[in-house]
Design an enzyme around this catalytic site. Structure first.
Site, PDB file in Angstrom:
ATOM      1  N   ASN A  32       1.738  46.129 -66.162  1.00 55.03           N
ATOM      2  CA  ASN A  32       1.409  47.124 -65.141  1.00 55.03           C
ATOM      3  C   ASN A  32      -0.086  47.128 -64.802  1.00 55.03           C
ATOM      4  OD1 ASN A  32       1.389  49.304 -63.415  1.00 55.03           O
ATOM      5  ND2 ASN A  32       2.553  50.651 -64.768  1.00 55.03           N
ATOM      6  N   HIS A  48      13.212  61.238 -69.689  1.00 54.24           N
ATOM      7  CA  HIS A  48      11.977  61.978 -69.473  1.00 54.24           C
ATOM      8  C   HIS A  48      12.286  63.255 -68.702  1.00 54.24           C
ATOM      9  CE1 HIS A  48       8.967  58.380 -69.784  1.00 54.24           C
ATOM     10  NE2 HIS A  48       9.928  58.314 -70.692  1.00 54.24           N
ATOM     11  N   TYR A  59      -0.899  64.266 -68.004  1.00 52.53           N
ATOM     12  CA  TYR A  59      -0.080  63.073 -68.202  1.00 52.53           C
ATOM     13  C   TYR A  59       1.404  63.438 -68.169  1.00 52.53           C
ATOM     14  CZ  TYR A  59       2.520  59.374 -70.352  1.00 52.53           C
ATOM     15  OH  TYR A  59       3.473  58.422 -70.576  1.00 52.53           O
ATOM     16  N   ASP A  98       5.027  62.782 -75.790  1.00 57.44           N
ATOM     17  CA  ASP A  98       4.032  61.711 -75.719  1.00 57.44           C
ATOM     18  C   ASP A  98       2.642  62.312 -75.549  1.00 57.44           C
ATOM     19  OD1 ASP A  98       2.607  59.408 -75.385  1.00 57.44           O
ATOM     20  OD2 ASP A  98       3.688  58.692 -73.620  1.00 57.44           O
ATOM     21  N   HIS A 109      -0.082  60.275 -75.598  1.00 61.41           N
ATOM     22  CA  HIS A 109      -0.740  59.220 -74.817  1.00 61.41           C
ATOM     23  C   HIS A 109      -2.181  58.974 -75.237  1.00 61.41           C
ATOM     24  CE1 HIS A 109      -0.626  56.616 -71.132  1.00 61.41           C
ATOM     25  NE2 HIS A 109       0.637  56.563 -71.541  1.00 61.41           N
ATOM     26  N   GLU A 128       4.397  60.925 -80.024  1.00 61.96           N
ATOM     27  CA  GLU A 128       4.089  59.534 -79.675  1.00 61.96           C
ATOM     28  C   GLU A 128       2.608  59.340 -79.382  1.00 61.96           C
ATOM     29  OE1 GLU A 128       5.071  56.535 -75.938  1.00 61.96           O
ATOM     30  OE2 GLU A 128       6.415  58.215 -76.350  1.00 61.96           O
ATOM     31  N   ARG A 141       6.997  51.127 -81.504  1.00 63.06           N
ATOM     32  CA  ARG A 141       7.377  51.170 -80.088  1.00 63.06           C
ATOM     33  C   ARG A 141       7.030  49.896 -79.325  1.00 63.06           C
ATOM     34  NH1 ARG A 141       8.868  54.476 -76.901  1.00 63.06           N
ATOM     35  NH2 ARG A 141       7.129  54.430 -75.424  1.00 63.06           N
ATOM     36  N   HIS A 154       9.384  50.948 -76.250  1.00 64.45           N
ATOM     37  CA  HIS A 154       8.834  51.343 -74.960  1.00 64.45           C
ATOM     38  C   HIS A 154       9.742  50.804 -73.858  1.00 64.45           C
ATOM     39  CE1 HIS A 154       5.667  52.336 -72.150  1.00 64.45           C
ATOM     40  NE2 HIS A 154       5.457  51.077 -71.797  1.00 64.45           N
ATOM     41  N   ASP A 167       8.224  50.702 -65.349  1.00 65.49           N
ATOM     42  CA  ASP A 167       7.241  49.698 -64.931  1.00 65.49           C
ATOM     43  C   ASP A 167       7.458  48.387 -65.671  1.00 65.49           C
ATOM     44  OD1 ASP A 167       6.269  50.309 -67.424  1.00 65.49           O
ATOM     45  OD2 ASP A 167       4.293  50.969 -66.756  1.00 65.49           O
TER      46      ASP A 167
END
Length: 404
Positions: A37, A122, A159, A212, A214, A238, A285, A314, A318
């Site tokens: 990505n 999600h 996020y 998550d 992030h 995560e 992941r 994961h 994307d």
């Protein structure tokens, strides 16, 4: 069975995807995903200029030898560009081998270890009420594992937020410059436990709850956060902190029993070694497209199983449907499976990549077609040319560049 063709396609049916197509002298075709990505053209060039010419004439059955040739022979080992390219080659060769054997890939790997692959979705919203509404929708669809992200009061950007109600989360923005987003750790830490409390109060504990972070927190902040949310029994938190300094996960581990999932940015077993070996995480992941394909993922999963670390690959949209198809075969087989991320794909994307997987009541199955069970419509893909897009950049409220 000799390789006679290796072609690279970059297409954007809503997202930019890099697809590798390998053809043998028997007429078999294998597909691999090389999407990175925001850096798609770098991987496409690596494949076209370096790997594809060296595939011609090789025995397609010698997957391990080809993997080692491209990994060790490059001298400049690892890295996301190199490993995404190798991953695509590996996926395509396993696709060919399974087609030659006349069986779905999971059978070639050793057969199913479970009836279906539990996937997590999600849920998102700009307010807690929005999240609860989205959660109810996914619960009705049958999901047994649900990730929750919510807008934080006082922050314009957070996020995991979709651009509109009912829309899927899309972090990348079109154009030649990434979006800059603001972040406040203090506001996030104060608000997020309230989100989990609202979800558990309304829906109880029937579903696995995931979240998550992030890479946004420091180790001590992550330790405090993990401790503060233990009562909500998360399936995992995560990427609580950047994983370059893996020793810092000891601090988090010493202060909380909230399970930890890490690894979506990893691209080899060496990135995972310390975290797994010292049992600093519970879920790894790594993903099919960035960690060496089927071959690389098998090494990681086998190593993780020695320490009772499970997979939680994961799998956002994307990464192309080819990656997801390969992941489902791997997940159905791998003994130490945990969960698989699944955001879904648009109809436009799935027209370019017709597939055989199914979803039923929170579980997916890759199907019984030989190989990966997925195809690639080249003519349709040509109608969707590459469209530059970049992931955002994060800054603290004082302007300091931060971890996105």
């Amino acid at each position: 069975m000799k390789i006679v063709g290796a072609e690279v396609f970059v297409t954007c049916p809503g997202r930019n995807f890099v697809t590798l197509k390998i053809t043998t002298d028997d007429g078999l075709v294998g597909l691999g995903d090389a999407t990175l990505n925001g850096r798609e053209l770098s991987v496409a060039s690596y494949l076209k200029d370096h790997l594809c010419p060296q595939l011609i004439g090789r025995d397609a059955h010698r997957i391990e030898d080809i993997w080692q040739f491209f990994y060790k022979g490059a001298y400049w080992r690892r890295g996301p560009v190199t490993m995404s390219a190798i991953s695509a080659v590996d996926m395509a060769l396993w696709d060919i081998k399974a087609k030659a054997a006349g069986m779905p890939l999971y059978q070639l790997l050793g057969g199913a270890s479970r009836e279906g692959v539990m996937v997590y979705c999600h849920t998102t919203g700009h307010t807690i009420d929005d999240v609860l509404e989205d959660y109810a929708r996914h619960k009705e669809m049958g999901f047994k594992a649900i990730r929750v992200q919510c807008g934080v009061p006082g922050m314009k950007t957070t996020y995991g937020m979709s651009k509109g109600k009912g829309l899927a989360y899309e972090p990348a923005t079109k154009g030649d410059w990434p979006e800059e987003q603001l972040w406040s750790t203090e506001k996030y830490l104060d608000f997020t436990p309230k989100l989990f409390d609202a979800v558990r109060s309304k829906f109880g504990y029937d579903e696995h709850l995931l979240h998550d972070m992030h890479h946004r927190l420091t180790p001590i902040e992550a330790a405090r956060f993990g401790k503060s949310i233990e009562e909500f029994r998360l399936f995992w938190m995560e990427d609580p902190t950047p994983a370059e300094n893996q020793e810092c996960f000891r601090l988090i581990r010493q202060h909380t029993v909230t399970p930890i999932a890490v690894g979506e940015v990893f691209n080899s077993i060496w990135d995972c070694k310390q975290l797994i070996e010292e049992q600093l995480i519970d879920y790894i992941r790594t993903t099919m497209t960035h960690a060496g394909g089927i071959t690389g993922m098998r090494r990681i999963a086998d190593f993780a199983s020695l320490y009772q670390v499970r997979t939680g690959s994961h799998g956002p949209s994307d990464l192309s449907p080819i990656c997801h198809a390969a992941a489902l075969h791997f997940d159905l087989w791998v003994p130490n499976f945990g969960v698989q991320e699944y955001m879904g794909y648009s109809e436009q994307m799935l027209e370019v990549f017709p597939h055989s997987w199914t979803f039923d009541n929170g579980y997916m199955h890759p199907g019984e077609k030989p190989g990966l069970g997925i195809e690639f419509d080249e003519k349709l893909a040509a109608k969707y040319p590459y469209d530059p897009a970049y992931l955002p950049v994060a800054r603290l409220e004082d302007g300091t560049l931060w971890n996105w």
